[in-house]
Design a protein around this motif. Structure first.
Motif, short mmCIF file in Angstrom:
data_model
loop_
_atom_site.label_atom_id
_atom_site.label_comp_id
_atom_site.label_asym_id
_atom_site.label_seq_id
_atom_site.Cartn_x
_atom_site.Cartn_y
_atom_site.Cartn_z
N UNK A 136 16.08 -31.26 -39.67
CA UNK A 136 16.67 -30.82 -38.41
C UNK A 136 17.38 -29.49 -38.61
N UNK A 137 17.12 -28.56 -37.68
CA UNK A 137 17.81 -27.27 -37.65
C UNK A 137 18.84 -27.31 -36.53
N UNK A 138 20.08 -27.02 -36.87
CA UNK A 138 21.18 -27.07 -35.92
C UNK A 138 21.82 -25.69 -35.82
N UNK A 139 21.73 -25.07 -34.65
CA UNK A 139 22.33 -23.75 -34.46
C UNK A 139 23.74 -23.90 -33.85
N UNK A 156 22.82 -40.63 -40.59
CA UNK A 156 21.66 -41.34 -40.04
C UNK A 156 20.39 -41.07 -40.84
N UNK A 157 20.49 -40.31 -41.93
CA UNK A 157 19.34 -40.10 -42.80
C UNK A 157 18.57 -38.83 -42.58
N UNK A 158 19.09 -37.90 -41.77
CA UNK A 158 18.40 -36.63 -41.54
C UNK A 158 18.81 -35.59 -42.57
N UNK A 159 17.94 -34.62 -42.79
CA UNK A 159 18.23 -33.46 -43.64
C UNK A 159 18.54 -32.29 -42.71
N UNK A 160 19.78 -31.83 -42.73
CA UNK A 160 20.26 -30.87 -41.75
C UNK A 160 20.41 -29.48 -42.35
N UNK A 161 19.84 -28.49 -41.67
CA UNK A 161 20.14 -27.09 -41.96
C UNK A 161 21.02 -26.57 -40.83
N UNK A 179 22.41 -30.08 -45.79
CA UNK A 179 21.62 -29.76 -46.98
C UNK A 179 21.59 -28.26 -47.24
N UNK A 180 21.70 -27.48 -46.16
CA UNK A 180 21.67 -26.02 -46.29
C UNK A 180 22.50 -25.42 -45.16
N UNK A 181 23.23 -24.36 -45.47
CA UNK A 181 23.99 -23.63 -44.46
C UNK A 181 23.53 -22.18 -44.51
N UNK A 182 23.02 -21.67 -43.39
CA UNK A 182 22.57 -20.29 -43.30
C UNK A 182 23.34 -19.62 -42.16
#
Length: 306
Positions: A136-139, A156-161, A179-182
């Motif tokens: 999932x990409x979250x802006x 909930x088990x998602x991999x979030x950027x 998992x990642x912050x950009x």
């Protein structure tokens, strides 16, 4: 009673005034307000306030008069509430189905940070459907909604950027499980099964391009306040047959009080941690509102009511 009312000015968006105490409807409880949370969307509304409108949708305090119809909490109960307006005051009338009781372990300051941002995050998670194992990409992730979403999604088990404007604003998101912050959507690698987009402007098409084939983009905000232009043919460059959905938290038919109770329980159990970037007396409301509008506050801003 004392209340904060719109001034119509951008430098000092609210001022104190004496207003008539609320007269609750039979299904409403009268709440003595102890803490309020301010939201960035409210700062935009204050730029051109509607006549007669008084802001305030996030409150925590104590019921001083139970609802006349017998519904909801009794007098003396600590509560968090989500009135439609007028919450930035010493007292507010709140529908009983928009109230949730607070345990002793959850303070009024913490609870006040829950309603609008927490309800939005919880209902977005519901709209996204099963997320376990998804990317999932979250802006716009460094606001109140973004912090709640990051913690709820990863639990909930998602991999979030998470996309944030700066390293400082994104530091806490990694601690909450991202998992990642950009710092711009273009830096996200993808492809993503779901994009949760709240920025609009030029960022939405960039985020869409990182969506997987048959993925879903849920558009829940326009923080940039800039119109979006989409090219139909962009879907063929990767997100072929993807869907784009507009989301507003009020579309969910679940009573606010029911979902507030879920949020309160998660906080009480140590499974949800409101990110509160500022706590101040409500005498500091004008400065806090301008700082929130101009992105000088990370997460939520809470004001205590004297």
């Amino acid at each position: 009673m004392k209340a904060l009312i719109p001034s119509g000015r951008t430098d000092i968006p609210v001022t104190f005034d004496e207003v008539d105490p609320p007269q609750p409807q039979p299904h409403e409880a009268l709440v003595e307000v102890q803490a309020i949370s301010v939201n960035r969307g409210e700062t935009f509304q204050l730029e051109a306030p509607q006549p007669g409108w008084r802001p305030g949708k996030d409150v925590a305090g104590v019921v001083v008069r139970a609802a006349a119809d017998g519904s909801g909490p009794s007098a003396g109960t600590r509560v968090v509430g989500h009135p439609l307006s007028a919450g930035w005051a010493q007292h507010v009338a709140v529908p009983t189905d928009a109230l949730a009781e607070l345990p002793d372990t959850v303070s009024a300051v913490t609870a006040a940070a829950l309603p609008l941002a927490g309800l939005t995050a919880l209902r977005l998670l519901r709209a996204a459907g099963p997320v376990i194992g998804t990317r999932i990409l979250l802006t716009g992730a460094s606001g109140g909604v973004g912090h709640y979403l990051t913690e709820l999604l990863t639990a909930s088990g998602a991999e979030v950027t998470a996309v944030t404007a700066s390293p400082e604003r994104g530091a806490r998101l990694a601690e909450l499980g991202a998992a990642q912050v950009v710092h711009e959507a273009a830096a996200a690698t993808g492809p993503y099964d779901i994009v949760l987009e709240s920025t609009g402007g030029t960022e939405l098409p960039v985020a869409l391009a990182r969506l997987a084939r048959r993925g879903r983009l849920i558009w829940f905000g326009q923080a940039s306040r800039t119109p979006v232009t989409l090219n139909f043919f962009d879907f063929f460059a990767g997100p072929e047959s993807a869907t784009l959905r507009h989301f507003h938290y009020m579309d969910d038919d679940t009573p606010y009080g029911t979902d507030l109770a879920v949020l309160v329980r998660l906080v009480a159990e140590g499974r949800l941690h409101p990110e509160i970037g500022r706590v101040a007396d409500w005498a500091e409301a004008a400065r806090t509102l301008t700082d929130l509008r101009d992105r000088r506050i990370r997460g939520k801003a809470v004001l205590t009511v004297a």
